[in-house]
Design an enzyme around this catalytic site. Structure first.
Site, PDB file in Angstrom:
ATOM      1  N   SER A  10       0.843  -1.197   0.000  1.00 50.65           N
ATOM      2  CA  SER A  10       0.000   0.000   0.000  1.00 50.65           C
ATOM      3  C   SER A  10       0.873   1.239   0.000  1.00 50.65           C
ATOM      4  O   SER A  10       1.646   1.472   0.937  1.00 50.65           O
ATOM      5  CB  SER A  10      -0.891   0.008   1.247  1.00 50.65           C
ATOM      6  OG  SER A  10      -1.395   1.315   1.436  1.00 50.65           O
ATOM      7  N   HIS A  35      -1.267  -1.292  -4.333  1.00 52.43           N
ATOM      8  CA  HIS A  35      -2.521  -0.968  -3.631  1.00 52.43           C
ATOM      9  C   HIS A  35      -2.573   0.537  -3.377  1.00 52.43           C
ATOM     10  O   HIS A  35      -1.672   1.115  -2.773  1.00 52.43           O
ATOM     11  CB  HIS A  35      -2.596  -1.744  -2.320  1.00 52.43           C
ATOM     12  CG  HIS A  35      -3.886  -1.572  -1.582  1.00 52.43           C
ATOM     13  ND1 HIS A  35      -5.024  -2.277  -1.909  1.00 52.43           N
ATOM     14  CD2 HIS A  35      -4.235  -0.774  -0.547  1.00 52.43           C
ATOM     15  CE1 HIS A  35      -6.016  -1.921  -1.101  1.00 52.43           C
ATOM     16  NE2 HIS A  35      -5.558  -0.998  -0.261  1.00 52.43           N
ATOM     17  N   ASP A  37      -4.754   3.703  -1.910  1.00 54.56           N
ATOM     18  CA  ASP A  37      -5.816   4.063  -0.971  1.00 54.56           C
ATOM     19  C   ASP A  37      -6.323   5.477  -1.220  1.00 54.56           C
ATOM     20  O   ASP A  37      -5.630   6.448  -0.960  1.00 54.56           O
ATOM     21  CB  ASP A  37      -5.284   3.961   0.464  1.00 54.56           C
ATOM     22  CG  ASP A  37      -5.046   2.524   0.876  1.00 54.56           C
ATOM     23  OD1 ASP A  37      -6.013   1.735   0.832  1.00 54.56           O
ATOM     24  OD2 ASP A  37      -3.898   2.184   1.223  1.00 54.56           O
ATOM     25  N   MET A  39      -8.922   8.286  -0.118  1.00 51.11           N
ATOM     26  CA  MET A  39      -9.750   8.656   1.047  1.00 51.11           C
ATOM     27  C   MET A  39     -10.271  10.078   0.878  1.00 51.11           C
ATOM     28  O   MET A  39      -9.534  10.959   0.415  1.00 51.11           O
ATOM     29  CB  MET A  39      -8.917   8.585   2.327  1.00 51.11           C
ATOM     30  CG  MET A  39      -8.263   7.239   2.555  1.00 51.11           C
ATOM     31  SD  MET A  39      -7.431   7.189   4.147  1.00 51.11           S
ATOM     32  CE  MET A  39      -6.558   5.623   4.018  1.00 51.11           C
ATOM     33  N   HIS A  68      -8.413   1.185  -3.993  1.00 48.77           N
ATOM     34  CA  HIS A  68      -9.310   0.978  -2.850  1.00 48.77           C
ATOM     35  C   HIS A  68      -9.987   2.309  -2.536  1.00 48.77           C
ATOM     36  O   HIS A  68      -9.356   3.214  -1.971  1.00 48.77           O
ATOM     37  CB  HIS A  68      -8.451   0.473  -1.680  1.00 48.77           C
ATOM     38  CG  HIS A  68      -9.194   0.249  -0.401  1.00 48.77           C
ATOM     39  ND1 HIS A  68      -8.547   0.036   0.808  1.00 48.77           N
ATOM     40  CD2 HIS A  68     -10.521   0.189  -0.122  1.00 48.77           C
ATOM     41  CE1 HIS A  68      -9.448  -0.134   1.757  1.00 48.77           C
ATOM     42  NE2 HIS A  68     -10.653  -0.040   1.230  1.00 48.77           N
ATOM     43  N   MET A  70     -12.109   4.599  -0.515  1.00 48.54           N
ATOM     44  CA  MET A  70     -12.738   4.866   0.786  1.00 48.54           C
ATOM     45  C   MET A  70     -13.388   6.236   0.680  1.00 48.54           C
ATOM     46  O   MET A  70     -12.952   7.215   1.296  1.00 48.54           O
ATOM     47  CB  MET A  70     -11.673   4.800   1.893  1.00 48.54           C
ATOM     48  CG  MET A  70     -11.238   3.372   2.187  1.00 48.54           C
ATOM     49  SD  MET A  70      -9.647   3.275   3.023  1.00 48.54           S
ATOM     50  CE  MET A  70      -8.564   3.356   1.610  1.00 48.54           C
ATOM     51  N   MET A 139     -11.413  -5.724   5.410  1.00 45.41           N
ATOM     52  CA  MET A 139     -10.635  -4.759   6.191  1.00 45.41           C
ATOM     53  C   MET A 139     -10.336  -5.371   7.561  1.00 45.41           C
ATOM     54  O   MET A 139     -11.255  -5.678   8.316  1.00 45.41           O
ATOM     55  CB  MET A 139     -11.398  -3.451   6.379  1.00 45.41           C
ATOM     56  CG  MET A 139     -11.427  -2.532   5.167  1.00 45.41           C
ATOM     57  SD  MET A 139      -9.815  -2.155   4.437  1.00 45.41           S
ATOM     58  CE  MET A 139      -8.930  -1.427   5.814  1.00 45.41           C
ATOM     59  N   ASP A 173      -6.609  -6.410   4.274  1.00 44.71           N
ATOM     60  CA  ASP A 173      -5.959  -5.091   4.325  1.00 44.71           C
ATOM     61  C   ASP A 173      -5.999  -4.549   5.748  1.00 44.71           C
ATOM     62  O   ASP A 173      -7.069  -4.308   6.302  1.00 44.71           O
ATOM     63  CB  ASP A 173      -6.721  -4.159   3.361  1.00 44.71           C
ATOM     64  CG  ASP A 173      -6.113  -2.770   3.244  1.00 44.71           C
ATOM     65  OD1 ASP A 173      -5.043  -2.524   3.831  1.00 44.71           O
ATOM     66  OD2 ASP A 173      -6.729  -1.933   2.541  1.00 44.71           O
TER      67      ASP A 173
HETATM   68  C1  DX5 Z   1      -6.138   1.673   5.597  1.00 47.84           C
HETATM   69  C2  DX5 Z   1      -5.720   1.312   4.216  1.00 47.84           C
HETATM   70  C3  DX5 Z   1      -4.613   0.324   4.144  1.00 47.84           C
HETATM   71  C4  DX5 Z   1      -3.343   0.765   4.837  1.00 47.84           C
HETATM   72  C5  DX5 Z   1      -2.785  -0.453   5.474  1.00 47.84           C
HETATM   73  O1  DX5 Z   1      -7.333   2.344   5.565  1.00 47.84           O
HETATM   74  O2  DX5 Z   1      -6.812   0.750   3.488  1.00 47.84           O
HETATM   75  O3  DX5 Z   1      -4.369  -0.080   2.814  1.00 47.84           O
HETATM   76  O4  DX5 Z   1      -2.404   1.333   3.987  1.00 47.84           O
HETATM   77  O5  DX5 Z   1      -1.671  -0.108   6.224  1.00 47.84           O
HETATM   78  P1  DX5 Z   1      -0.930  -1.132   7.186  1.00 47.84           P
HETATM   79  O6  DX5 Z   1      -0.481  -2.295   6.330  1.00 47.84           O
HETATM   80  O7  DX5 Z   1       0.195  -0.322   7.724  1.00 47.84           O
HETATM   81  O8  DX5 Z   1      -1.920  -1.567   8.219  1.00 47.84           O
HETATM   82 ZN    ZN Z   2      -6.382  -0.172   1.499  1.00 46.77          ZN
END
Ligand code: DX5
Ligand code: ZN
Length: 214
Positions: A10, A35, A37, A39, A68, A70, A139, A173
């Site tokens: 990620s 990956h 993210d 947000m 991903h 969010m 998650m 994840d």
């Molecule tokens: C959190 C993200 C993850 C995050 C995971 O909301 O969706 O992808 O980067 O990070 P680690 O592996 O550090 O828990």
């Molecule tokens: Zn993620």
């Protein structure tokens, strides 16, 4: 038969001042997917980046971009993420009233479609959708931040989803390390996101630790 294991670092834990180079580095270090993210500060309490940033780094690697989302009401932005170069688009079950429709929307562009479940969401949410999905993202922390602790009940959830469908990709994840990954593999997950575990060490070594057969 066990599905092929894939590791998806990620980039939330990457150095954003050199994001392109970071992506090249994880590619060279053996990553299978990237990956990404996204947000929005509404679905989750944090803001990252959107389609324009993804588009800028698209040419840095041939690895699939696992996006991903969010964000609330993701149906508003699917086309933007497709155009930015997403290969897999994952939306949250909790982020829209029209999950079935958004899955069809994603697939209409010829990209892979996935649904993510927050830690408090039951796999029942997938019951009438799972046969339409390429991937389910479990998650194993509450979404929003890297570096959180793995939530143990995720293991049971993975098992339940694997029982519902033996072919769907199950991605996990949050809080994935060389330790927590073991029980997730046994439970039937086959794609593993890792942010801090990969980026806070030697990328190649960390990715190969995750790929090790137990
Ligand atoms: C959190 C993200 C993850 C995050 C995971 O909301 O969706 O992808 O980067 O990070 P680690 O592996 O550090 O828990
Ligand atoms: Zn993620």
């Amino acid at each position: 038969m066990m599905k092929n294991i894939k590791i998806a670092p990620s980039i939330l834990s990457a150095d954003f001042s050199k994001l392109g180079e970071e992506i090249i580095s994880i590619d060279k270090a053996g990553a299978d997917w990237v990956h990404i993210d996204v947000m929005d500060g509404a679905f989750v309490p944090n803001i990252t980046f959107g389609a324009p940033v993804i588009k800028c780094v698209r040419e840095k690697t041939k690895l699939p971009f696992d996006v991903h989302l969010m964000i609330m009401n993701p149906e508003r932005y699917i086309e933007d993420f497709v155009k930015a170069g997403a290969d897999i688009i994952v939306v949250h079950a909790e982020s829209t009233n029209h999950l079935h429709r958004v899955i069809q929307q994603i697939k209409s562009y010829g990209v892979k479609a996935g649904i993510s479940l927050n830690p408090g969401t039951s796999p029942d949410a997938l019951k009438y959708l799972i046969n339409d999905l390429d991937l389910v993202l479990v998650m194993s922390v509450n979404p929003g931040f890297g570096g959180q602790t793995f939530i143990e009940s995720s293991v049971e959830k993975i098992k339940e989803i694997r029982k519902m469908n033996k072919d769907v990709d199950i991605e996990v994840d949050g809080g994935i390390t060389d330790k927590t990954i073991i029980k997730c593999k046994e439970a039937g997950a086959n794609i593993f996101v890792a942010g801090s575990y990969v980026f806070k060490g030697d990328y190649r070594e960390r990715i190969s630790n995750l790929k090790k057969e137990e």
